[in-house]
Design a protein around this motif. Structure first.
Motif, short mmCIF file in Angstrom:
data_model
loop_
_atom_site.label_atom_id
_atom_site.label_comp_id
_atom_site.label_asym_id
_atom_site.label_seq_id
_atom_site.Cartn_x
_atom_site.Cartn_y
_atom_site.Cartn_z
N GLY A 151 -64.88 -27.86 3.72
CA GLY A 151 -63.87 -28.91 3.54
C GLY A 151 -62.64 -28.37 2.85
N GLY A 152 -61.67 -29.27 2.66
CA GLY A 152 -60.40 -28.87 2.07
C GLY A 152 -60.56 -28.34 0.66
N SER A 153 -61.49 -28.91 -0.11
CA SER A 153 -61.67 -28.45 -1.48
C SER A 153 -62.10 -26.98 -1.49
CB SER A 153 -62.72 -29.31 -2.20
OG SER A 153 -62.34 -30.66 -2.14
N GLN A 154 -63.03 -26.64 -0.61
CA GLN A 154 -63.48 -25.25 -0.56
C GLN A 154 -62.39 -24.34 0.03
OE1 GLN A 154 -66.72 -24.13 2.03
NE2 GLN A 154 -67.36 -22.51 0.65
N THR A 253 -49.34 -35.14 1.08
CA THR A 253 -50.04 -35.56 -0.14
C THR A 253 -51.05 -36.64 0.23
OG1 THR A 253 -48.24 -37.11 -0.62
CG2 THR A 253 -48.16 -34.96 -1.70
N THR A 254 -52.14 -36.68 -0.53
CA THR A 254 -53.26 -37.56 -0.20
C THR A 254 -52.80 -39.02 -0.12
OG1 THR A 254 -54.65 -35.98 -1.34
CG2 THR A 254 -55.63 -38.10 -0.84
N ASP A 255 -51.95 -39.45 -1.02
CA ASP A 255 -51.52 -40.85 -1.01
C ASP A 255 -50.37 -41.15 -0.06
OD1 ASP A 255 -53.33 -42.17 -2.56
OD2 ASP A 255 -52.19 -42.00 -4.42
N ALA A 278 -50.69 -23.22 1.10
CA ALA A 278 -50.41 -24.54 1.65
C ALA A 278 -51.69 -25.36 1.68
CB ALA A 278 -49.84 -24.42 3.06
N ASP A 279 -51.70 -26.44 0.93
CA ASP A 279 -52.81 -27.39 1.05
C ASP A 279 -52.43 -28.38 2.14
OD1 ASP A 279 -54.77 -29.22 0.95
OD2 ASP A 279 -54.44 -29.86 -1.12
N ALA A 280 -52.81 -28.02 3.38
CA ALA A 280 -52.49 -28.88 4.53
C ALA A 280 -53.75 -29.62 5.00
CB ALA A 280 -51.88 -28.06 5.66
N VAL A 307 -56.77 -26.01 6.31
CA VAL A 307 -56.74 -26.93 7.47
C VAL A 307 -58.01 -27.78 7.40
CG1 VAL A 307 -56.74 -27.05 10.00
CG2 VAL A 307 -55.60 -25.15 8.86
N ASP A 308 -57.87 -29.09 7.49
CA ASP A 308 -59.07 -29.93 7.57
C ASP A 308 -59.16 -30.52 8.97
OD1 ASP A 308 -60.56 -29.79 5.29
OD2 ASP A 308 -60.01 -31.76 4.51
N PHE A 309 -60.31 -30.31 9.60
CA PHE A 309 -60.50 -30.92 10.91
C PHE A 309 -61.20 -32.27 10.81
CE2 PHE A 309 -60.10 -26.41 11.87
CZ PHE A 309 -59.06 -26.48 12.79
N HIS A 310 -61.70 -32.61 9.62
CA HIS A 310 -62.36 -33.92 9.49
C HIS A 310 -61.43 -35.00 8.94
CE1 HIS A 310 -64.19 -32.01 5.59
NE2 HIS A 310 -63.03 -32.52 5.32
N LYS A 311 -60.12 -34.74 9.01
CA LYS A 311 -59.17 -35.79 8.65
C LYS A 311 -58.37 -36.15 9.90
CE LYS A 311 -59.13 -35.10 3.72
NZ LYS A 311 -58.43 -34.50 2.56
N MET A 312 -57.11 -35.67 9.99
CA MET A 312 -56.29 -36.06 11.16
C MET A 312 -56.89 -35.65 12.50
SD MET A 312 -52.24 -35.75 10.78
CE MET A 312 -51.67 -37.23 11.60
C1 PLP Z 1 -58.69 -34.52 1.34
C2 PLP Z 1 -57.83 -33.56 0.66
C3 PLP Z 1 -58.37 -32.42 0.04
C4 PLP Z 1 -59.86 -32.21 -0.08
O1 PLP Z 1 -60.42 -31.95 1.15
P1 PLP Z 1 -61.98 -32.23 1.40
O2 PLP Z 1 -62.14 -31.90 2.83
O3 PLP Z 1 -62.19 -33.68 1.09
O4 PLP Z 1 -62.74 -31.34 0.47
C5 PLP Z 1 -57.50 -31.50 -0.49
N1 PLP Z 1 -56.17 -31.69 -0.45
C6 PLP Z 1 -55.61 -32.78 0.11
C7 PLP Z 1 -54.12 -32.91 0.13
C8 PLP Z 1 -56.43 -33.75 0.69
O5 PLP Z 1 -55.87 -34.84 1.22
#
Ligand code: PLP
Length: 485
Positions: A151-154, A253-255, A278-280, A307-312
């Motif tokens: 995930g994004g945190s890792q 950003t998350t919000d 880059a935290d994308a 890159v998170d594939f479990h979001k967008m």
């Molecule tokens: C969701 C999010 C994370 C964390 O990602 P996970 O996949 O939930 O671990 C990190 N940064 C941003 C900006 C996020 O929106």
């Protein structure tokens, strides 16, 4: 239904048990979709009581039909349905159909991505997917590399760890991998926007640097990191003898979905010899929209990308990647074990992906990306992502035109933050009103929306990750919310 079988094997009876079990499960899941809302509405105490489990391990078990009936009865109806167009609370998406099929393959074959001999074709597919992703985000694929993570945190931890070790190696001539942190580690500084994700602090803690190493940079009215303020902070730190090593650009950003200015941050990082991460986790999906991809073009300038594939991207949890512009930095995560990833393996062409990963045993999540990207193609993906971003713009414009609502930032991705203002004759204050509306929507209407704080006010939030949402449905939701005021 034959339910005492252990595994899927070449045996005809095992195969038929497998097909029966999967078919019955698929039918039960599909039947659970009949509820029209995102959440059935049970309050927490009632739900807890309904799911109280005295005996997790009864003396005698039952057959598969028996356990499925129980799941169908008690669990499935009370699961959240993220595929509902009434759900928009978090960066949490429905899962695309083809990717659920990928999960069946992933679970059935249960490949482990640490060494080639546990995942031959899966390893090669992950390598191909990573190479193509590097290209997609504008990296030179011959120099860049990456790895799938949980995930994004890792992915953020992975990027920041490589940043720290790169800084120590190149600037301090210090090998953290061998010797641990250098004596002056309390002087290390990384910079992120004050509304960056909390995984920056968590990573700083895990890396032995502590929260105090994370300098929070104020944001401007568009909720982007204030570059002039960042420059002053870095200058002051350098003057005080501190060691700036990394800037984190939040790309979505998350919000708010606001995107930090990566081109400007790159210049600053070059000037001070810093790594740009880059935290994308959120904004990485924007690259797929032909209409909006230019908003994240700066990713190519960053040294590492989450890159998170479990979001967008709407693939099932978990699915994320950590991409690195210069693959030599992965050395920080390489350790050779005699039983797993011998150095001689690499000479013989066996790729052991554990060399780039914090995890050892790891899922074949790359298959979800491979199947979904190839199936829908650039055109299909562009349509999906563009629709989500268009929806946010439409909803923002509707809100901005309504006098009983206050909006904050024009969305760059797909999040809209707003608050209702109390009616002139109302005794309820604004914060109480907005909190009440969110709870009522959740428990009485089965509609799940987000709540956050913006500029000291309790706000409501729509995170629009469902391309099935129409403008008409958004109008309907707004009317519902206004009617609760
Ligand atoms: C969701 C999010 C994370 C964390 O990602 P996970 O996949 O939930 O671990 C990190 N940064 C941003 C900006 C996020 O929106």
């Amino acid at each position: 239904m034959q339910s005492n079988k252990l595994f899927l094997t070449p045996d005809a009876a095992d195969k038929s048990a497998y097909i029966d079990i999967m078919t019955a499960t698929a039918r039960a899941v599909a039947a659970a979709m009949d509820h029209p809302r995102a959440y059935a509405g049970m309050e927490p105490y009632a739900l807890r009581e309904a799911l109280h489990t005295d005996e997790l391990l009864p003396a005698e078990g039952c057959d598969f039909a028996g356990i499925l009936a129980d799941v169908k009865d008690r669990i499935l109806p009370n699961l959240l349905r993220p595929m509902s167009t009434d759900y928009m609370a978090h960066l949490h998406s429905p899962a695309l159909l083809e990717s659920i099929a990928s999960e069946l393959i992933i679970a059935t074959f249960n490949q482990s991505m640490d060494s080639w001999d546990q995942s031959p074709a899966a390893t090669e597919i992950e390598v191909e997917v990573i190479r193509n992703l590097c290209k997609l985000y504008g990296y030179d694929e011959t120099l860049a590399d990456g790895v799938f993570t949980s995930g994004g945190s890792q992915s953020n931890l992975s990027g920041l760890l490589l940043a720290r070790d790169w800084f120590c190696n190149t600037h301090l001539k210090w090998d953290v991998k061998k010797s641990g942190l250098p004596e002056n580690f309390r002087k290390f500084r990384m910079y992120s926007s004050e509304i960056a994700h909390f995984s920056m602090e968590k990573s700083a803690h895990l890396m032995g640097l502590g929260y105090e190493s994370v300098v929070k940079v104020p944001v401007n009215d568009a909720m982007q990191m204030d570059i002039a303020a960042l420059r002053e902070l870095i200058k002051a730190d350098v003057a005080a003898g501190n060691l700036p090593f990394c800037v984190v650009a939040t790309v979505g950003t998350t919000d708010f979905g606001s995107i930090d200015n990566m081109q400007e941050l790159r210049k600053l990082c070059d000037e001070y010899n810093m790594w740009l991460h880059a935290d994308a986790a959120y904004g990485s999906g924007v690259i797929m929209s032909a209409k909006y991809a230019h908003r994240v073009a700066g990713l190519a300038d960053c040294d590492s990308i989450t890159v998170d594939f479990h979001k967008m991207f709407m693939l099932p949890i978990s699915c994320s990647a950590s991409l690195i512009k210069d693959k030599r930095n992965f050395d920080a995560l390489t350790i050779h074990a005699d039983y797993l990833n011998r150095e001689e393996d690499e000479e013989d062409g066996y790729i052991n992906l554990v060399n780039k990963s914090m995890q050892t045993t790891r899922r074949f999540d790359a298959l979800k990306v491979w199947m979904s990207f190839r199936m829908r193609g650039a055109a299909g993906w562009s349509e999906i992502i563009t629709r989500c971003i268009d929806n946010a713009e439409y909803f923002y414009n509707q809100l901005a035109a309504d006098k009983s609502v206050e909006v904050f930032v024009k969305p760059e991705i797909s999040s809209v933050v707003f608050r209702l203002l109390p009616a002139p004759d109302s005794k309820e204050d604004a914060d109480t009103l907005n909190k009440r509306i969110r709870r009522e929507l959740l428990h009485k209407r089965g509609v799940v929306i987000g709540q956050t704080v913006c500029r000291g006010h309790v706000c409501l939030k729509f995170t629009l990750l469902n391309p099935m949402l129409t403008y008409g449905k958004l109008d309907e939701l707004l009317q519902l919310i206004l009617s609760l005021r």
